[in-house]
Write a protein that holds these residues in place. Structure first.
Motif, PDB file in Angstrom:
ATOM      1  N   LEU A   1       0.850  -1.178   0.000  1.00  0.00           N
ATOM      2  CA  LEU A   1       0.000   0.000   0.000  1.00  0.00           C
ATOM      3  C   LEU A   1       0.891   1.234   0.000  1.00  0.00           C
ATOM      4  O   LEU A   1       1.564   1.530   0.991  1.00  0.00           O
ATOM      5  CB  LEU A   1      -0.918  -0.010   1.226  1.00  0.00           C
ATOM      6  CG  LEU A   1      -1.902   1.139   1.352  1.00  0.00           C
ATOM      7  CD1 LEU A   1      -2.823   1.190   0.146  1.00  0.00           C
ATOM      8  CD2 LEU A   1      -2.708   1.000   2.624  1.00  0.00           C
TER       9      LEU A   1
ATOM     10  N   LEU B   1      -4.765   3.712  -2.590  1.00  0.00           N
ATOM     11  CA  LEU B   1      -5.741   2.740  -2.087  1.00  0.00           C
ATOM     12  C   LEU B   1      -6.490   2.081  -3.243  1.00  0.00           C
ATOM     13  O   LEU B   1      -6.755   0.882  -3.217  1.00  0.00           O
ATOM     14  CB  LEU B   1      -6.712   3.428  -1.129  1.00  0.00           C
ATOM     15  CG  LEU B   1      -7.672   2.544  -0.362  1.00  0.00           C
ATOM     16  CD1 LEU B   1      -6.911   1.567   0.514  1.00  0.00           C
ATOM     17  CD2 LEU B   1      -8.597   3.387   0.485  1.00  0.00           C
TER      18      LEU B   1
ATOM     19  N   THR C   1      -6.477  -1.950  -4.068  1.00  0.00           N
ATOM     20  CA  THR C   1      -7.704  -2.747  -4.084  1.00  0.00           C
ATOM     21  C   THR C   1      -8.167  -3.113  -5.489  1.00  0.00           C
ATOM     22  O   THR C   1      -8.991  -4.006  -5.655  1.00  0.00           O
ATOM     23  CB  THR C   1      -8.847  -2.000  -3.373  1.00  0.00           C
ATOM     24  OG1 THR C   1      -9.063  -0.751  -4.025  1.00  0.00           O
ATOM     25  CG2 THR C   1      -8.516  -1.785  -1.913  1.00  0.00           C
TER      26      THR C   1
END
Length: 86
Positions: free
Chosen positions: A4, A20, A24
């Protein structure tokens, strides 16, 4: 293994939502919309969380850029301009 990190290429403020979204696999604009809606509904509590994430999340190093960014950042060869037809 995915990490991340903040995305310097897809940022409005600090690249937290872009990072982010990369992590994802969803669209960055959707992440931004969710953050704004949750911030408004939660009376601004996510503003502090965004700032903390901005400070704690490392920026993506230049070597880890995506293939598309690496291809678009490369130097282009310049050729002779086309001569106008007479």
């Amino acid at each position: 293994m995915k990490k991340l990190t903040r995305n310097p290429d897809d940022k409005w403020l600090g690249g937290v939502c872009g990072g982010l979204a990369d992590y994802t696999g969803i669209d960055a604009n959707l992440v931004r919309l969710i953050v704004v809606v949750c911030t408004l509904l939660g009376a601004g509590s996510l503003i502090l969380a965004y700032i903390v994430a901005w400070v704690l999340m490392p920026a993506r190093p230049a070597a880890a850029q995506t293939v598309w960014a690496a291809a678009s950042d490369s130097a282009t060869t310049e050729s002779e301009p086309a001569q106008p037809s007479k």
